[in-house]
Design a protein around this motif. Sequence first.
Motif, PDB file in Angstrom:
ATOM      1  N   TYR A 271       0.798  -1.234   0.000  1.00  0.00           N
ATOM      2  CA  TYR A 271       0.000   0.000   0.000  1.00  0.00           C
ATOM      3  C   TYR A 271       0.829   1.282   0.000  1.00  0.00           C
ATOM      4  CZ  TYR A 271      -3.309  -3.602   1.240  1.00  0.00           C
ATOM      5  OH  TYR A 271      -4.043  -4.753   1.250  1.00  0.00           O
ATOM      6  N   PHE A 272       2.131   1.168   0.183  1.00  0.00           N
ATOM      7  CA  PHE A 272       2.970   2.369   0.180  1.00  0.00           C
ATOM      8  C   PHE A 272       3.978   2.323  -0.976  1.00  0.00           C
ATOM      9  CE2 PHE A 272       6.577   4.998   1.645  1.00  0.00           C
ATOM     10  CZ  PHE A 272       5.911   6.190   1.853  1.00  0.00           C
TER      11      PHE A 272
ATOM     12  N   LYS B  70       4.458  -0.199  -3.478  1.00  0.00           N
ATOM     13  CA  LYS B  70       3.599  -0.562  -4.627  1.00  0.00           C
ATOM     14  C   LYS B  70       4.282  -0.919  -5.964  1.00  0.00           C
ATOM     15  CE  LYS B  70      -0.081   2.628  -3.177  1.00  0.00           C
ATOM     16  NZ  LYS B  70      -0.906   3.735  -3.624  1.00  0.00           N
TER      17      LYS B  70
ATOM     18  N   LYS C 198      -2.941  -0.436   6.589  1.00  0.00           N
ATOM     19  CA  LYS C 198      -3.287   0.094   5.246  1.00  0.00           C
ATOM     20  C   LYS C 198      -3.963   1.462   5.397  1.00  0.00           C
ATOM     21  CE  LYS C 198      -6.237  -0.834   1.296  1.00  0.00           C
ATOM     22  NZ  LYS C 198      -7.629  -0.949   1.063  1.00  0.00           N
ATOM     23  N   GLU C 199      -4.901   1.550   6.321  1.00  0.00           N
ATOM     24  CA  GLU C 199      -5.610   2.828   6.529  1.00  0.00           C
ATOM     25  C   GLU C 199      -4.654   3.938   6.966  1.00  0.00           C
ATOM     26  OE1 GLU C 199      -9.026   2.413   9.070  1.00  0.00           O
ATOM     27  OE2 GLU C 199      -9.781   0.752   7.856  1.00  0.00           O
TER      28      GLU C 199
ATOM     29  N   GLU D  76      -2.350   4.937   4.076  1.00  0.00           N
ATOM     30  CA  GLU D  76      -3.064   5.737   3.068  1.00  0.00           C
ATOM     31  C   GLU D  76      -3.307   7.172   3.559  1.00  0.00           C
ATOM     32  OE1 GLU D  76      -5.146   2.155   0.511  1.00  0.00           O
ATOM     33  OE2 GLU D  76      -6.327   3.146   2.076  1.00  0.00           O
ATOM     34  N   LYS D  77      -3.564   7.313   4.867  1.00  0.00           N
ATOM     35  CA  LYS D  77      -3.727   8.667   5.427  1.00  0.00           C
ATOM     36  C   LYS D  77      -2.413   9.440   5.328  1.00  0.00           C
ATOM     37  CE  LYS D  77      -7.335   7.975   8.818  1.00  0.00           C
ATOM     38  NZ  LYS D  77      -7.558   7.600  10.211  1.00  0.00           N
TER      39      LYS D  77
ATOM     40  N   GLY E  27       0.001   8.927   3.284  1.00  0.00           N
ATOM     41  CA  GLY E  27       0.273   9.157   1.863  1.00  0.00           C
ATOM     42  C   GLY E  27      -0.444  10.376   1.312  1.00  0.00           C
ATOM     43  N   LYS E  28      -1.607  10.695   1.918  1.00  0.00           N
ATOM     44  CA  LYS E  28      -2.395  11.828   1.421  1.00  0.00           C
ATOM     45  C   LYS E  28      -1.882  13.165   1.932  1.00  0.00           C
ATOM     46  CE  LYS E  28      -6.605   9.220   0.671  1.00  0.00           C
ATOM     47  NZ  LYS E  28      -7.770   8.698   1.344  1.00  0.00           N
TER      48      LYS E  28
END
Lengths: 49, 194
Positions: free
Chosen positions: B154-155, B157, B185-186, B189-190, B192-193
Motif C-alpha cells: 500500500y505504500f 507498490k 493500510k488505513e 493511506e492517510k 500518503g495523502k
Amino acid sequence: MNNRIFLKPGRTNEEDRLNFIKFWVEYIKVHSDEEWSDQQNEVINSQIN
Amino acid sequence: MEYSPEKREIILSRKLNNLDKLAIEFIQVLEKYTDYVIISGYVSILLGRTRATEDVDVFIEKISSEKFSKLYSELKNAGFWCLNAEKESEIFSYLYEGLAVRFAKKGKVAPNFEVKFPKIDLDKETFNDFVIVFLKEGKIKISSLERQIAFKRYFLKSEKDMEDALHIEELFKDQLDYEKINNLKEVIEKVGKK
C-alpha cells in the motif's frame, strides 16, 4: 515423485511471475531450509560476491 | 522455517548467502550502539525470495553524536565506509536531517546498508512491532510480517514490492493478522495523502 507440485504457466508475464512466487513458496514449505536456501543462494551469490 | 507470532520469532535453519553474512556482520556492530530494525526488501530475501538486492534498509533509533562517533569508528574498523561522506559530522548531520546514509564494504558501493532515523510515528512504531529471525550464525531483527506486507502493498507498490508482499503472505498466510494489515493500510493511506 507422485507428490510433485507443478508450476502453472501464466498467460501473461505478470501472471507467470506471480505463479512462480506461489510455486516457490510451496517448494519452501515442503523442503528443508537447507535445501531451498542452497538454491536461493545460487541466485544471490551469483550477483553478490 | 518456524514462525511463532506469540513469541515474535522465526527459527530459520537456512544456509547463509553472501548477503546474509554481510548483514549479520553489519548488524553485530550496529546493535552495540543502538536499536535497529531491518525493513523492506531484504526481509523477503531472508525469508526465501529468489532475488538479490543492492541495498538493505535499516531504521536505527536516534543516537547522540558521541555514540554515532563510536559506531562510525567501529564500522570503519570492520571494513565499512560511508558512500555519502567521509567526515563523521557530515554523515551525522545527514541522519539528523532525516536523510538516509549508506554504508558498504570499503572500495565497494553495492550491496550497501541504507541507514536512517525514523521520521514519523509510523516509522517509530516499527521498533515495537518486530520479529526476531534466529539463524544458526546470529539473529536479525525485522519489522513484523504484517507491517512488511502493508508497506510493500500500500505504500511502495512497485512490481517488485507487490511480489515481495505476495511471497510473505503466501508463506505465512495461516498465521497473519489480517486485521492488523488492514489497520496499517488505513494509516499508510492517510500518511500518503498528507
